[in-house]
Scaffold this active site. Structure first.
Site: not given
Length: 400
Positions: A209, A301, A397
């Site tokens: 990320y 998403p 998560y």
């Protein structure tokens, strides 16, 4: 009754051969409930359409519980590490070792769908490919039906006791809901991604990320030779607007390859534009019609929740349908909507948190933009240093 009429009846008609529809079909078939899956696309397309590939621990447990996990156990790969990159440096988070100690299994959705479809057909299951559901009729009665356009173009009708709408956000199930019968919750997050499938080995052994002033960039391994990337872009950007060279240069810049090492490049095999949106309907039951998967709730998403929610909802619905059809117990069907919505809203909350963590505010004037950028840096710093924050992240998560 004619042969055609006999063929066009089932206890449960399932709309859509995605994860929700095929898990539901397998579970019903396993317990002796007559069902049929109607799918507007052809089989080859169903088995090759690329979607998400991160299966939560609970999803794997559900598939294992019903003997549907052979493929992912042979070919799936355990995964439990995220790497965050920003102007303040990078850090890695082994979320599988904290929180509830659960990991993802990386298994491309098209492979899972192929496994589920093969198992369903091998057990004698019926799938009508090239059959487009047009409308669900008489859902407020005990004999609902589905009007269809069959593969040869002729109109047709399937009759059932129950209909499971697993045909997505724009499918016949949602279109057939009576006006005023549902409350819709919708959010456009103001963020657009260019989604890319590259014929290139992963460049990281982690989900990457990258937070950058030019926009978000993401790296997600799919197989040893295929990697999915995401690039934040302006709303309205066409999928083919950027050349491959520009795409790779932008990925290198945003993922700070000059500092942390180059990306492994390859041909961009597939690309598409995704506007990050969330969309939920309440309730998920309308008489004999039940919604599951994206038809029930679309999750952006950003946190890979969609397929995992679909599998969970399919199991809940299968158990409830079996109790009703085989044992005359309707309690599970009565509770279906509330049970699923609790999971959907939990996933929506975490997905929204992830969106705000990774993206700046869309179209904000300079003052608010600087304020929110500072908040975002603070959130990332907390995730880097706070064990309680890390435990919360790990649980949500992976969890659904």
């Amino acid at each position: 009754m004619t042969d055609r009429q006999t063929r066009s009846t089932a206890d449960v008609v399932v709309l859509g051969a995605g994860p929700a529809g095929l898990v539901l079909g397998n579970l019903l078939q396993e317990r002796g409930v007559d069902c049929v899956v109607l799918e507007r696309a052809e089989r080859a397309y169903v088995q090759t359409r690329a979607r998400a590939g991160f299966l939560a621990a609970n999803t794997v447990r559900i598939l294992e519980r019903h003997g549907l996990a052979e493929g992912l156990r042979r070919r799936g790969r355990a995964h439990s590490v995220c790497e965050f990159r920003s102007a303040d440096g990078r850090f890695r988070l082994d979320y599988g070792g904290i929180g509830l100690g659960e990991r993802h299994t990386v298994y491309p959705q098209q492979q899972l769908v192929t496994d589920l479809l093969t198992r369903f057909l091998a057990g004698g299951g019926r799938v009508e490919f090239g059959t487009e559901a047009v409308a669900v009729c008489d859902a407020d009665t005990e004999r609902p039906s589905v009007s269809v356009r069959e593969a040869d173009g002729r109109p047709g009708r399937w009759r059932a006791r129950y209909v499971a709408g697993c045909d997505g956000r724009y499918g016949a199930a949602r279109r057939s809901l009576p006006d005023g019968s549902v409350r819709r919750y919708h959010c456009d997050h103001g963020v657009t991604w260019l989604g890319l499938l590259a014929e290139a080995p992963p460049s990281l052994d982690a989900v990457g990320y990258a937070v950058h002033e030019r926009g978000f960039a993401g790296h997600m391994a799919r197989t040893s030779e295929i990697t999915r990337y995401y690039l934040q872009c302006e709303r309205g950007t066409a999928a083919d607007a950027w050349s491959e060279e520009r795409i790779w240069d932008e990925l290198e810049l945003r993922m700070r390859s000059a500092e942390y090492g180059p990306l492994r490049r390859g041909r961009i095999a597939r690309r598409g534009v995704v506007d990050l949106e969330s969309d939920v309907l309440e309730p998920l039951r309308h008489g004999a019609l039940f919604l599951a998967g994206d038809a029930a709730g679309l999750v952006s998403p950003c946190a890979a929740k969609g397929a995992n929610l679909a599998v969970l909802e399919a199991e809940i619905l299968a158990d409830a349908l079996v109790d009703d059809l085989l044992h005359g117990d309707s309690a599970g069907l009565d509770a279906y909507s509330a049970r699923c919505l609790a999971h959907i809203w939990r996933a929506q909350e975490f997905s929204d948190w992830m969106i705000r963590l990774l993206h700046g505010p869309s179209g904000a004037p300079e003052g608010p933009s600087l304020f929110h950028d500072s908040l975002r840096r603070s959130r990332i710093a907390s995730l880097r240093t706070s064990r309680s924050h890390q435990d919360w992240f790990a649980e949500h998560y992976v969890g659904v």
